[in-house]
Design an enzyme around this catalytic site. Structure first.
Site, PDB file in Angstrom:
ATOM      1  N   PRO A  41       0.856  -1.190   0.000  1.00 43.97           N
ATOM      2  CA  PRO A  41       0.000   0.000   0.000  1.00 43.97           C
ATOM      3  C   PRO A  41       0.894   1.242   0.000  1.00 43.97           C
ATOM      4  O   PRO A  41       1.532   1.560   0.998  1.00 43.97           O
ATOM      5  CB  PRO A  41      -0.809  -0.130   1.295  1.00 43.97           C
ATOM      6  CG  PRO A  41      -0.134  -1.160   2.106  1.00 43.97           C
ATOM      7  CD  PRO A  41       0.876  -1.894   1.285  1.00 43.97           C
ATOM      8  N   ASP A  64       5.955   2.169   2.201  1.00 41.82           N
ATOM      9  CA  ASP A  64       5.012   1.080   2.465  1.00 41.82           C
ATOM     10  C   ASP A  64       4.206   1.450   3.712  1.00 41.82           C
ATOM     11  O   ASP A  64       4.747   1.470   4.829  1.00 41.82           O
ATOM     12  CB  ASP A  64       5.823  -0.219   2.680  1.00 41.82           C
ATOM     13  CG  ASP A  64       4.944  -1.439   2.844  1.00 41.82           C
ATOM     14  OD1 ASP A  64       3.772  -1.272   3.235  1.00 41.82           O
ATOM     15  OD2 ASP A  64       5.443  -2.554   2.593  1.00 41.82           O
ATOM     16  N   HIS A  65       2.955   1.729   3.504  1.00 39.14           N
ATOM     17  CA  HIS A  65       2.144   2.255   4.606  1.00 39.14           C
ATOM     18  C   HIS A  65       1.810   1.181   5.651  1.00 39.14           C
ATOM     19  O   HIS A  65       1.266   1.476   6.706  1.00 39.14           O
ATOM     20  CB  HIS A  65       0.844   2.871   4.045  1.00 39.14           C
ATOM     21  CG  HIS A  65       0.279   3.964   4.905  1.00 39.14           C
ATOM     22  ND1 HIS A  65       0.725   4.226   6.176  1.00 39.14           N
ATOM     23  CD2 HIS A  65      -0.689   4.873   4.669  1.00 39.14           C
ATOM     24  CE1 HIS A  65       0.047   5.234   6.688  1.00 39.14           C
ATOM     25  NE2 HIS A  65      -0.818   5.656   5.804  1.00 39.14           N
ATOM     26  N   ARG A  66       2.185  -0.056   5.372  1.00 41.01           N
ATOM     27  CA  ARG A  66       1.983  -1.077   6.409  1.00 41.01           C
ATOM     28  C   ARG A  66       2.994  -0.899   7.531  1.00 41.01           C
ATOM     29  O   ARG A  66       2.717  -1.240   8.683  1.00 41.01           O
ATOM     30  CB  ARG A  66       2.171  -2.492   5.813  1.00 41.01           C
ATOM     31  CG  ARG A  66       1.102  -2.874   4.823  1.00 41.01           C
ATOM     32  CD  ARG A  66       1.425  -4.207   4.181  1.00 41.01           C
ATOM     33  NE  ARG A  66       2.726  -4.198   3.523  1.00 41.01           N
ATOM     34  CZ  ARG A  66       3.296  -5.255   2.975  1.00 41.01           C
ATOM     35  NH1 ARG A  66       2.700  -6.426   3.019  1.00 41.01           N
ATOM     36  NH2 ARG A  66       4.464  -5.161   2.384  1.00 41.01           N
TER      37      ARG A  66
END
Ligand code: CAO
Length: 562
Positions: free
Chosen positions: A358, A534-536
């Site tokens: 994401p 990476d928004h995780r």
């Protein structure tokens, strides 16, 4: 318990290479289970176990050259097999491989020596003739699968070009064109079953005049029954593909390379397995000799697919409707060319990252007015040293400091997203545009190197990349990537994270912009930056801190000393 030595059966060549060992000591095998895969320069073939039993010892090694009657496997019999096997060790294997051997050599090897010799001695008079090409004797009366059709209607083929690929459970074999000519119609398609005498295709062939061809052609197809005789009396003639009358036995055999389609190199068992799992073997990297795909490669491929599933169970690409194929030639002239291996690899990596990560991208401008003044002041020194001091070494240095100060960016997700691995080293990849495609060599220990060292090393890596001289290890181990399009142009872009890294910096073209200093607008050298992450693993606040650090470090490079 009695032990039997299973020997290498007659494989039709003096020496063949063991390219795969399908069993391990202690394995219990059933009759007909594959023991090893052998490969000559003409075909690959599996050697089945003549009996059920337990593997007591493996007497060959991968890569070894072996010949008929060499010791292969020591098999421990189960008690009921002991009585049955008698003295016929290797008998079943001999038979099975004799089948393969027959497949490999084709009818030409067994029958029409006289015919082929006759034709090769006197130059044949060729004429254009409609020919029906049939499936030759493939070593079994059973129907075998058509796994590939290598030609299309209208194609011009040369004699010996592959027409179709057939596969039994023992071997895959290409059926070569008996003549040069034009394919008029094709009767088989992938997934069909075919057996000897079935029509493969009709072609307008450069065939020998009827009277010259008759002896060997008739002889070769004499077992084909009434239908072929009926056809041969008509205007067009039928010929079993591998019985090409112009072909010597040796040529016929050579037309059966172990690489169906010329693109995928794998044995029948692997192909079968791939079909069962709907795996396109072209996507699988072979680790066997000469890049051959072995079962472990398929297992690893599937394992990777499973492990790369997104953590939260989001879509990983499966189930996404495919973009329909469009016939662009319907709208005008087109030119189609295949993608290079590197392009395909890059496309696959980008796609995987895009689907799994994401992405969020943040933008900022770094005021590098002072950096630019300093950089330009180094010009003559750089010339003396024979290096070019571009903004890139400064970016590397500033990113290394930002990564040290923000360890979340110098990390990777692991254990299917259950853990995060912080790296104590700072290795940074630089995207390099090369004629062959995009590559990302990695500069190691950026935080420990001087600007001069970085200038030298990036120039060296970039030129190695452009000359395709990078080694795999030059492109491994990166923690973060810089993609600089500054020398090319553009105001900003959203780079795709180079997984398993967590972030990437996009650098665009430096421009002079009016910046308000509290009293007036002043011209400043502004460097547009974009940071994708990476928004995780990284949230917006983390990214804000990283970006602020980076922009400040670039604005005042004295900060890099702190
Ligand atoms: N703004 C303005 N000018 C810049 C600049 C920037 N941000 N960055 C570099 N330049 C200048 C350099 O100073 C140099 O100028 P001079 O020739 O006057 O000295 C010129 O642009 C060319 O630089 P370069 O490209 O040779 O060197 P570099 O160190 O900046 O970059 C490399 C090296 C390998 C990163 C680059 O050649 C490259 O391949 N870039 C493309 C990367 C890419 O394709 N990214 C996209 C990936 S996703 O599709």
């Amino acid at each position: 318990m009695r032990k039997e030595i299973i020997k290498i059966p007659d494989v039709g060549s003096d020496q063949v290479e063991v390219i795969e060992i399908c069993v391990a000591v202690g394995d219990v095998v059933a009759e007909e289970d594959s023991l090893v895969v052998l490969e000559s320069d003409k075909a690959s073939m599996e050697v089945p176990s003549p009996k059920a039993g337990k593997i007591a010892a493996i007497l060959v090694s991968s890569g070894q050259q072996v010949g008929k009657d060499d010791d292969l496997i020591e098999l421990e019999m189960t008690s009921e097999d002991e009585s049955a096997i008698g003295g016929a060790a290797g008998g079943a294997a001999d038979e099975a491989v004799a089948d393969v051997h027959a497949d490999v050599e084709g009818e030409g090897a067994r029958e029409p020596q006289a015919g082929s010799a006759e034709v090769t001695q006197s130059a044949p008079v060729l004429e254009q003739r409609a020919q029906t090409v049939e499936v030759p004797d493939v070593g079994t009366e059973d129907a075998v699968d058509v796994i590939e059709v290598c030609v299309s209607e209208g194609d011009e083929v040369a004699e010996g070009d592959s027409l179709i690929v057939l596969e039994s459970d023992k071997a895959s074999m290409e059926i070569p064109a008996p003549y040069a000519g034009k394919v008029e119609s094709i009767s088989l398609k992938v997934g069909d079953s075919a057996k000897r005498g079935d029509v493969i295709l009709k072609m307008l062939a450069q065939a020998p005049a009827a009277e010259e061809k008759a002896p060997s052609g008739h002889q070769a197809s004499s077992n084909q029954g009434d239908s072929s005789q009926a056809k041969s009396s008509s205007q067009s003639q039928s010929v079993a593909a591998a019985n090409a009358p112009l072909k010597s036995a040796e040529n016929a055999a050579q037309a059966v390379p172990p690489t169906p389609g010329g693109e995928v190199y794998a044995g029948p068992a692997v192909r079968k397995l791939a079909r069962e799992f709907s795996i396109d073997l072209k996507a699988v990297e072979g680790s066997g000799p000469k890049g051959r795909i072995v079962k472990e490669d398929l297992q690893n491929y599937v394992k990777n697919l499973v492990e790369n599933k997104p953590v939260a169970g989001a879509a990983s690409g499966s189930g996404i409707p495919a973009v329909p194929e469009v016939d662009f030639s319907a709208f005008g002239d087109i030119e189609k060319e295949p993608l290079s291996k590197l392009n395909k690899l890059t496309a696959a990596n980008m796609h995987r990252s895009w689907l799994n990560v994401p992405h969020v991208t943040q933008f900022d401008d770094a005021d590098i007015t002072e950096l630019e003044t300093f950089r330009k002041s180094l010009k003559s020194e750089a010339e003396k040293k024979g290096v070019k001091m571009t903004p890139l070494p400064f970016l590397l240095k500033a990113c290394a400091a930002a990564l040290r100060a923000n360890p979340k960016f110098n990390a990777s997700l692991a254990d299917s997203g259950e853990s995060i691995v912080y790296k104590r080293y700072v290795h940074i990849g630089i995207a390099v545009d090369t004629p062959a495609g995009l590559v990302v060599p990695v500069v190691r220990d950026v935080d420990k190197k001087s600007l001069w060292e970085l200038a030298e090393e990036t120039a060296e890596l970039a030129s190695k990349a452009k000359e395709r001289k990078l080694k795999p290890q030059d492109m491994q181990g990166g923690c973060f990537t810089i993609s600089s399009l500054g020398g090319i142009g553009g105001q900003g872009f959203t780079p795709i994270v180079n997984t398993p890294e967590l972030a990437i910096l996009g650098v665009s073209k430096l421009t002079t912009k009016p910046v308000w200093d509290g009293n007036a607008f002043v011209p400043r050298e502004m460097l547009p930056l974009s940071l994708s992450y990476d928004h995780r693993a990284i949230n917006g606040a983390d990214a804000g801190r990283f970006f602020t650090f980076l922009a400040e470090a670039l604005s005042d490079i004295r900060r890099l000393l702190l």
